[in-house]
Design a protein around this motif. Sequence first.
Motif, short mmCIF file in Angstrom:
data_model
loop_
_atom_site.label_atom_id
_atom_site.label_comp_id
_atom_site.label_asym_id
_atom_site.label_seq_id
_atom_site.Cartn_x
_atom_site.Cartn_y
_atom_site.Cartn_z
N PHE A 261 0.83 -1.20 0.00
CA PHE A 261 0.00 0.00 0.00
C PHE A 261 0.87 1.26 0.00
CE2 PHE A 261 -1.83 3.46 2.50
CZ PHE A 261 -2.94 3.76 1.73
N PHE A 262 1.83 1.30 0.92
CA PHE A 262 2.70 2.49 0.99
C PHE A 262 3.37 2.75 -0.35
CE2 PHE A 262 3.19 1.93 5.83
CZ PHE A 262 2.41 3.04 6.11
N LYS A 263 3.93 1.70 -0.94
CA LYS A 263 4.64 1.88 -2.21
C LYS A 263 3.71 2.44 -3.28
CE LYS A 263 8.25 -1.69 -1.82
NZ LYS A 263 8.59 -3.07 -2.25
N ARG A 264 2.48 1.93 -3.32
CA ARG A 264 1.53 2.39 -4.34
C ARG A 264 1.22 3.87 -4.24
NH1 ARG A 264 -2.13 -1.54 -6.69
NH2 ARG A 264 -3.69 0.09 -6.76
N ILE A 265 1.24 4.40 -3.02
CA ILE A 265 0.89 5.82 -2.87
C ILE A 265 2.14 6.70 -2.78
CG2 ILE A 265 -1.36 5.30 -1.83
CD1 ILE A 265 -0.17 6.14 0.87
N GLY A 266 3.29 6.11 -3.06
CA GLY A 266 4.51 6.91 -3.17
C GLY A 266 5.32 7.05 -1.90
N ILE A 267 4.97 6.29 -0.88
CA ILE A 267 5.69 6.33 0.40
C ILE A 267 6.77 5.25 0.37
CG2 ILE A 267 5.47 5.96 2.89
CD1 ILE A 267 3.88 8.33 2.33
N SER A 268 8.00 5.62 0.76
CA SER A 268 9.09 4.64 0.71
C SER A 268 9.58 4.31 2.13
CB SER A 268 10.25 5.20 -0.10
OG SER A 268 10.94 6.17 0.68
N GLU A 269 10.53 3.40 2.18
CA GLU A 269 11.08 2.98 3.48
C GLU A 269 11.90 4.10 4.12
OE1 GLU A 269 11.95 1.88 0.56
OE2 GLU A 269 14.05 1.26 0.45
N SER A 270 12.20 5.14 3.38
CA SER A 270 12.87 6.26 4.03
C SER A 270 11.85 7.19 4.71
CB SER A 270 13.71 7.05 3.02
OG SER A 270 12.88 7.63 2.05
N ASP A 271 10.59 7.02 4.36
CA ASP A 271 9.53 7.81 4.99
C ASP A 271 8.95 7.13 6.23
OD1 ASP A 271 9.57 9.72 2.84
OD2 ASP A 271 8.39 8.31 1.65
N VAL A 272 8.68 5.85 6.10
CA VAL A 272 8.05 5.13 7.21
C VAL A 272 8.77 3.80 7.47
CG1 VAL A 272 5.77 6.08 6.61
CG2 VAL A 272 6.37 3.79 5.85
N GLY A 273 8.55 3.29 8.65
CA GLY A 273 9.06 1.98 9.02
C GLY A 273 8.06 1.28 9.91
N PHE A 274 8.35 0.03 10.22
CA PHE A 274 7.53 -0.72 11.17
C PHE A 274 8.37 -1.11 12.36
CE2 PHE A 274 5.51 -1.32 7.11
CZ PHE A 274 4.15 -1.29 7.39
N LYS A 275 7.89 -0.80 13.54
CA LYS A 275 8.49 -1.33 14.76
C LYS A 275 7.78 -2.63 15.08
CE LYS A 275 9.47 3.25 16.62
NZ LYS A 275 9.00 4.27 17.58
N VAL A 276 8.56 -3.66 15.33
CA VAL A 276 7.97 -4.97 15.56
C VAL A 276 8.46 -5.54 16.88
CG1 VAL A 276 7.70 -7.31 14.66
CG2 VAL A 276 7.95 -5.39 13.08
N SER A 277 7.57 -6.13 17.62
CA SER A 277 7.97 -6.90 18.80
C SER A 277 6.96 -8.02 18.99
CB SER A 277 8.02 -6.01 20.04
OG SER A 277 8.52 -6.74 21.14
N SER A 278 6.99 -8.64 20.14
CA SER A 278 6.00 -9.67 20.45
C SER A 278 5.56 -9.51 21.89
CB SER A 278 6.60 -11.07 20.24
OG SER A 278 5.71 -12.05 20.77
N ARG A 279 4.30 -9.67 22.13
CA ARG A 279 3.79 -9.64 23.50
C ARG A 279 4.44 -10.74 24.34
NH1 ARG A 279 -1.69 -7.03 24.40
NH2 ARG A 279 -1.25 -4.97 23.52
N LYS A 280 4.93 -11.76 23.66
CA LYS A 280 5.56 -12.86 24.40
C LYS A 280 6.84 -12.43 25.10
CE LYS A 280 3.55 -16.30 21.29
NZ LYS A 280 3.83 -17.12 20.09
N VAL A 281 7.47 -11.37 24.58
CA VAL A 281 8.66 -10.83 25.25
C VAL A 281 8.27 -10.40 26.66
CG1 VAL A 281 10.34 -8.94 25.25
CG2 VAL A 281 9.73 -10.06 23.09
N LEU A 282 7.22 -9.59 26.73
CA LEU A 282 6.71 -9.12 28.02
C LEU A 282 6.30 -10.27 28.92
CD1 LEU A 282 4.30 -6.14 27.42
CD2 LEU A 282 6.25 -6.25 28.96
N GLN A 283 5.59 -11.20 28.32
CA GLN A 283 5.12 -12.36 29.07
C GLN A 283 6.28 -13.09 29.72
OE1 GLN A 283 2.52 -14.39 26.01
NE2 GLN A 283 2.02 -15.56 27.85
N GLU A 284 7.35 -13.24 28.94
CA GLU A 284 8.49 -13.98 29.46
C GLU A 284 9.14 -13.22 30.63
OE1 GLU A 284 10.99 -15.50 26.26
OE2 GLU A 284 9.23 -16.17 25.13
N VAL A 285 9.22 -11.90 30.50
CA VAL A 285 9.79 -11.11 31.59
C VAL A 285 8.89 -11.19 32.83
CG1 VAL A 285 10.42 -8.78 32.35
CG2 VAL A 285 10.98 -9.54 30.02
N LEU A 286 7.61 -10.99 32.61
CA LEU A 286 6.67 -11.00 33.74
C LEU A 286 6.69 -12.35 34.45
CD1 LEU A 286 3.59 -9.05 32.30
CD2 LEU A 286 5.40 -8.21 33.82
#
Lengths: 505, 505
Positions: B231-256
């Motif tokens: 979608f981003f690419k189609r409307i002219g947005i590139s990876e220099s404009d936006v990014g995705f931060k990714v994690s997992s709730r399981k990280v928190l679960q493991e700490v807790l």
Amino acid sequence: MPPFPSSLLNPRLSFSLKPLFLFTQSSIAPQQFPVPRQLISAKPRNFSSVASVQTSATDNGGSSSGGGGRSGALSPPPVAEEFQRIDVNPPKGTRDFPPEDMRLRNWLFNHFREVSRLFGFEEVDYPVLESEALFIRKAGEEIRDQLYCFEDRGNRRVALRPELTPSLARLVIQKGKSLSLPLKWFAVGQCWRYERMTRGRRREHYQWNMDILGVPEVTAEAELISSIVTFFKRIGISESDVGFKVSSRKVLQEVLRCYSVPENLFGKVCIVIDKIEKIPIDEIKRELKATGLSEEAIEELLQVLSIKSLTKLEEILGGAGEAIADLKQLFSLAEKFGYSEWIQFDASVVRGLAYYTGIVFEGFDREGKLRAICGGGRYDRLLSTFGGDDIPACGFGFGDAVIVELLKEKGLLPELGLEVDNIVCALDYDLQGVAATVATKLRGKGQSVDLVLESKPLKWVFKRAARANAERLILVGNTEWQKGMVGVKILSSGEQYEIKLDELE
Amino acid sequence: MPPFPSSLLNPRLSFSLKPLFLFTQSSIAPQQFPVPRQLISAKPRNFSSVASVQTSATDNGGSSSGGGGRSGALSPPPVAEEFQRIDVNPPKGTRDFPPEDMRLRNWLFNHFREVSRLFGFEEVDYPVLESEALFIRKAGEEIRDQLYCFEDRGNRRVALRPELTPSLARLVIQKGKSLSLPLKWFAVGQCWRYERMTRGRRREHYQWNMDILGVPEVTAEAELISSIVTFFKRIGISESDVGFKVSSRKVLQEVLRCYSVPENLFGKVCIVIDKIEKIPIDEIKRELKATGLSEEAIEELLQVLSIKSLTKLEEILGGAGEAIADLKQLFSLAEKFGYSEWIQFDASVVRGLAYYTGIVFEGFDREGKLRAICGGGRYDRLLSTFGGDDIPACGFGFGDAVIVELLKEKGLLPELGLEVDNIVCALDYDLQGVAATVATKLRGKGQSVDLVLESKPLKWVFKRAARANAERLILVGNTEWQKGMVGVKILSSGEQYEIKLDELE
């Protein structure tokens, strides 16, 4: 070559007898796939069944796959504290649109939009939630009595819109001089009503509106009816299925004037008259009397309303009034637009909204089984009721309910299946990434791809392809991929071949 | 040949110097048109102005055109009794969509739909009004506190939906075994919230959702992120404009879990953590303490949440947990899908909805000026909170507000003008019917036509054509029509010719 399950041998999906290069022994037998981590503890599943799908992958509390490290084995996270079964139905009188219903809705709306585009109309929309004041009129319309209104958390009176026209009027007044007249606007929006009584009627429907603002002449009404006729023709409805009854509120006005009926009764009288053929005639007479009309006026009114011929009307009203002139012009234009066979004069049509002032019309099924399919008319005085300057205006509303009933009746409902260009499937678990690459490549060329996201038996994949009416099945197998190739099967013909990924179109 | 007004001589609209066969003296001078009945008593009008449009045609009480016969001259019908000016603005926090805004909305939604189609997703929808119970969760999410809820006229607690996922869950439970998994569904729907405080925030927005149900593997999340990247690419947005931060709730679960934090606190802790970077860190700590976490656990948690490297996370959590495995698989798939440059691990991402259980992600602008553009994750346990059988699931929501802000920032908002193929105009009043015939003919061939519905000066028609970016102007004049011909002017080139009506394409 390994034998294929007989279930694959239906005409659409069967393989040819050419060498079956795509499916090596290791790739056709699902139980021999490298089993993904998540499936280690999974029970056998039936993926056509919701109930039997189990979710061991993410809720493997204490299972062997989750242990180790600092994390230990985890129980499922408690995302909510309540587990009682909710009511799985949408609220009373409302609808869900699962895919099959959404396809029909989209088909219908696309025709609404395409016809509007053909007529040079611009699309607009307004909030589904409006101030209640916008819909308060004193004429006793059904739409007013059934207003879906409530108080918001800030104690403001608001309503889910029962119709789109008042919002249009509000926006036009707001925009004022920045608008270039005539406006030709259309909208497809959800409208709501609230009935305390259970009559099995829905509380929401979608309505297609087209409105012309700034044209005082009947050409505008003629254009609107032309657009509805165009819509009917596109969906296979002919003039032998439906027609339009046309009249003018000015007919009533002229009769009422003869009997010196005060003008402020006009709206209320129209609302009562709109109920003719819906409630008993004695009831109509009683309601008309209640508005203050004399017995004589009521008899004359009902006599005029029974007229179905413009010539007859002219004999009674005389030829010089606006009602006759407007109607004559409309019938003349109908001929030029090419829809004469669709329309007929019928003095009983007044429509149920208080604000109409001139031509009114409604679409009806000629078998007489259904409610009005659509309706509209001229409302030259609406804007001033909101405190704005009046602009000559006319428009119609066309709901999404009766037309679907009619299409069903006539056997004209379209068959709308899911349509996907390609199913892409990895035949080995560690080729899932390659399948993703293949899918990305095809999507980049505008091809739709249903990417199989898990290891699945080939039989399952074919079933999925059939359900999606897929044109091609793209299989990513080890043997082919070592040559940089993937397998392609054209599902309609059974043709199959290998192709370099770069050459895949 | 008559001289033309100089205002017509702009490059787009000017005539060539070829014989101007189309416009005879009688047809170019508007004051010489046969004046239609309705216009007899009209003042001069300026049709680019709402305020100055007057409506003599239908309110000519006592004027010369309305008299005669039994009808007499009529006053305007009194359609409403109130005439105070209404508030012309849409309710607080809501929007109108006049044509220019609707074009942008349609442009955006068409991209949503087209991307969803490329990925083989089926469109669905649910009622905008749902039972309040569907959205009641005890985790203290902002979305819950701001529920736009009220009591309907039948004293039922209902709410304008704040999000689409609970409705999806409801429909999936309702459909049960009739569904073929995996489901790949998308929806574009309006969502509501109610804030008592005035923060200038809107109370409604539209949200694009894509959801996959029935796939426990991370391939599903990878596919979802791929669709947003597409979608981003189609409307002219590139990876220099936006990014995705990714994690997992399981990280928190493991700490807790390490700190023996009871599992029923998980949702609440996530809601607090989602506020990091939105409210001061001391406030975060206080809120975490209020949930019952020890100081030590809080410090450890915050330390883990600051990690931006998967390797570092693995050092702390160990390599055997699901969190690490899921994230590694996702990053590996991202490479195959071709969007590695778009995503990064960031342990602080947990998302603000209580029901996520695994991978979570959010799209952000790299300049850090805007709120999250979109967000999603895995919610394998949602269905059981409604009393249904769980199905592994993940999805995302993508609003229509932040993306438009971003497009503005980047100068990427598309220029979307009105586009009409033809303007058809009669040059004499009594040719209005012929113009209707011409318009009908063109529309039958799929050409859009803005039919001029009144007698207008040619200058006005050209202005209208320019505004509508019309390709052609079709003029119906007496001289030509006597030969069965109409005049055509190609507005981009200025080319003009006469053509038989039958030959008009």
